[in-house]
Design an enzyme around this catalytic site. Structure first.
Site, mmCIF file in Angstrom:
data_model
loop_
_atom_site.group_PDB
_atom_site.id
_atom_site.type_symbol
_atom_site.label_atom_id
_atom_site.label_comp_id
_atom_site.label_asym_id
_atom_site.label_seq_id
_atom_site.Cartn_x
_atom_site.Cartn_y
_atom_site.Cartn_z
ATOM 1 N N GLU A 32 -2.061 11.657 11.671
ATOM 2 C CA GLU A 32 -1.675 11.236 10.315
ATOM 3 C C GLU A 32 -0.279 11.741 9.989
ATOM 4 O O GLU A 32 0.032 12.915 10.242
ATOM 5 C CB GLU A 32 -2.695 11.797 9.325
ATOM 6 C CG GLU A 32 -3.096 10.847 8.247
ATOM 7 C CD GLU A 32 -3.817 9.604 8.762
ATOM 8 O OE1 GLU A 32 -3.142 8.567 8.952
ATOM 9 O OE2 GLU A 32 -5.038 9.674 8.983
ATOM 10 N N HIS A 33 0.529 10.850 9.435
ATOM 11 C CA HIS A 33 1.919 11.156 9.063
ATOM 12 C C HIS A 33 2.751 11.533 10.296
ATOM 13 O O HIS A 33 3.718 12.281 10.186
ATOM 14 C CB HIS A 33 1.985 12.241 7.986
ATOM 15 C CG HIS A 33 1.441 11.755 6.663
ATOM 16 N ND1 HIS A 33 2.198 11.024 5.789
ATOM 17 C CD2 HIS A 33 0.205 11.859 6.110
ATOM 18 C CE1 HIS A 33 1.453 10.708 4.721
ATOM 19 N NE2 HIS A 33 0.240 11.202 4.897
ATOM 20 N N SER A 66 -4.865 -16.190 -5.679
ATOM 21 C CA SER A 66 -5.516 -14.951 -5.265
ATOM 22 C C SER A 66 -6.928 -14.889 -5.811
ATOM 23 O O SER A 66 -7.125 -14.956 -7.029
ATOM 24 C CB SER A 66 -4.718 -13.747 -5.786
ATOM 25 O OG SER A 66 -5.547 -12.597 -5.790
ATOM 26 N N GLY A 120 -5.765 0.341 -2.120
ATOM 27 C CA GLY A 120 -5.453 1.727 -2.503
ATOM 28 C C GLY A 120 -6.421 2.742 -1.940
ATOM 29 O O GLY A 120 -6.523 3.861 -2.436
ATOM 30 N N SER A 126 -2.561 -3.337 2.485
ATOM 31 C CA SER A 126 -1.262 -4.006 2.408
ATOM 32 C C SER A 126 -0.810 -4.483 3.788
ATOM 33 O O SER A 126 -0.288 -5.586 3.909
ATOM 34 C CB SER A 126 -0.203 -3.127 1.727
ATOM 35 O OG SER A 126 -0.008 -1.940 2.428
ATOM 36 N N ASP A 183 0.103 0.906 10.782
ATOM 37 C CA ASP A 183 -0.857 -0.008 10.148
ATOM 38 C C ASP A 183 -0.646 -1.450 10.591
ATOM 39 O O ASP A 183 -1.597 -2.158 10.937
ATOM 40 C CB ASP A 183 -0.742 0.088 8.625
ATOM 41 C CG ASP A 183 -0.911 1.511 8.138
ATOM 42 O OD1 ASP A 183 -1.402 2.350 8.920
ATOM 43 O OD2 ASP A 183 -0.543 1.785 6.988
HETATM 44 C C1 GLA Z 1 0.258 5.004 5.543
HETATM 45 C C2 GLA Z 1 1.462 4.392 6.235
HETATM 46 C C3 GLA Z 1 1.417 4.648 7.745
HETATM 47 C C4 GLA Z 1 1.183 6.123 8.048
HETATM 48 C C5 GLA Z 1 0.029 6.687 7.224
HETATM 49 C C6 GLA Z 1 -0.119 8.171 7.367
HETATM 50 O O1 GLA Z 1 -0.905 4.356 5.963
HETATM 51 O O2 GLA Z 1 1.520 3.010 5.998
HETATM 52 O O3 GLA Z 1 2.587 4.175 8.345
HETATM 53 O O4 GLA Z 1 2.363 6.860 7.852
HETATM 54 O O5 GLA Z 1 0.174 6.394 5.843
HETATM 55 O O6 GLA Z 1 -0.478 8.507 8.668
#
Ligand code: GLA
Length: 397
Positions: A32-33, A66, A120, A126, A183
């Site tokens: 993550e991140h 939508s 969210g 998204s 993502d």
């Molecule tokens: C969101 C962002 C991803 C990634 C995650 C954290 O989903 O779109 O690119 O950075 O946060 O891992």
């Protein structure tokens, strides 16, 4: 799907040759991140998706309905963008913009948009939407395109699947979040029954089978919706860039935090200001955890994988500071259930979902524990799914 085509006919009339495209959401198992630091991630695609039913028309516009917002809107292809469009229209509009810049000759269409990725919630609604919109634009531009994978649809326009993911990421940046590539990449490259270990620097990846017989992936939605995410997210990203910049003094080859080994970090962490030091520690150790997790999964050592998931959450909570009381509570409840192997927040954080790896026989006790305790403490109703890894985006019809 038949329903979505029927909805299309209700909204736009009985046009022939209605096509259906799908972009899935994702859950990230670990990493993550790390993506925007050139590092490693291990997501899987979900059945939950955004779908569009569409038919081309002769005007240079995209006309959308939508289902979620029960709202009609449209935008022109080419020319100056309209001053005001509803927020949900900005995604396909930006995707159209980047595809046109990449040389795709776009044609207008009408489409109904529907989705079941909760917005969210950290499951990438998204990205699912951007990828589905990109496929809709590719299909409308080439109505002879047969049903098939996103890769084939991209190839028909001279694009690779990886390039398509990058274009969708650029669209997200233009909407306002400086997200990494995870993502959009997994939404396109997902594979049934597999997680993907992705090197976010060169986009090389490996599909690793998930041990569905011995462990289940359980997603639990905290019901906390992310607020002000883009600000906090973009701030984390800048702090990482600052850290990489300061560590470059010790090794000029450091371009991003991906290039900092745990040993180099330990040797020089004192040179970093406190907050930046903690952000860097998370990212550098998280990259190592993803690689270790991939090894553990391949070796069938799911206990080890579960422990790494736990470490990931603790680091996101303490060093990266993107968790919150509700996510921490869900993780604590899960870890208290015998047969739960690991539990962590998934996605950007600041609300959204946790992902838990559990022995099959622990799934019902986990559900009971969460239902019994979470709502009482928080007043929020959790939602719980057991998820299988699904295939990536496709032109379905
Ligand atoms: C969101 C962002 C991803 C990634 C995650 C954290 O989903 O779109 O690119 O950075 O946060 O891992």
């Amino acid at each position: 799907m038949a329903d979505l085509v029927a909805r299309f006919h209700e909204i736009f009339g009985r046009l022939p040759a209605v096509r259906v495209v799908r972009g899935p959401g994702r859950v990230n198992l670990i990493g993550e991140h790390t993506d925007y630091n050139g590092g490693f991630v291990m997501p899987m695609a979900l059945e939950a998706s955004v779908r569009l039913a569409l038919a081309p028309h002769d005007e240079p516009t995209v006309a959308l309905w939508s289902e979620q917002f029960a709202e009609r809107a449209q935008f022109p292809l080419g020319g100056p963008p309209p001053d005001e469009v509803p927020h949900w229209v900005r995604y396909p509009m930006k995707v159209a913009e980047v595809l046109a810049e990449a040389g795709v000759a776009l044609r207008g269409f009408k489409a109904v948009v529907e989705g079941d990725v909760p917005v969210g919630s950290g499951l990438s609604s998204s990205a699912a939407y951007e990828v589905a919109a990109a496929l809709a634009l590719l299909v409308a531009a080439r109505p002879d395109l047969p049903a098939g994978s996103a890769e084939k649809a991209a190839a028909a326009h001279g694009l690779t699947a990886g390039k398509l993911a990058l274009l969708c990421q650029t669209a997200e940046h233009r909407v306002g979040v400086r997200c990494g590539i995870m993502d959009q990449f997994i939404s396109i490259h997902g594979r049934r029954g597999h997680a993907i270990v992705l090197d976010c620097r060169d986009l090389s990846y490996e599909a690793v089978p998930l041990p569905t017989g011995s462990a289940k992936v359980v997603i639990i939605d905290s019901g906390v919706r992310r607020k002000l995410t883009s600000g906090a997210y973009n701030e984390r990203r800048s702090q990482c860039e600052e850290g990489a910049g300061r560590l470059r003094k010790f090794d000029p080859d450091i371009k991003e935090l991906r290039d900092v080994s745990p040993d180099l970090f330990r040797a020089h962490e004192a040179a970093l200001p406190g907050v930046v030091r903690r952000r860097c520690r998370h990212v550098i150790m998280e990259d190592a955890r993803v690689l270790e997790s991939a090894q553990a999964l391949k070796a069938g050592d799911i206990e080890h994988f579960g422990r790494l998931m736990n470490e990931s959450h603790d680091s996101l909570r303490d060093d990266y500071e993107v968790s919150g009381p509700e996510l921490d509570l869900l993780v604590r409840i899960a870890r208290g259930v015998p047969g739960v192997l690991g539990s962590r927040l998934t996605g950007a954080g600041f609300g959204g979902c946790t992902v838990t790896l559990a022995r099959p026989e622990a799934v019902e006790p986990l559900r009971a524990a969460v239902l019994g305790r979470y709502e009482k403490k928080t007043g929020l109703a959790p939602r719980i799914w057991v998820s299988e890894a699904a295939d990536g985006a496709a032109v379905e019809v």
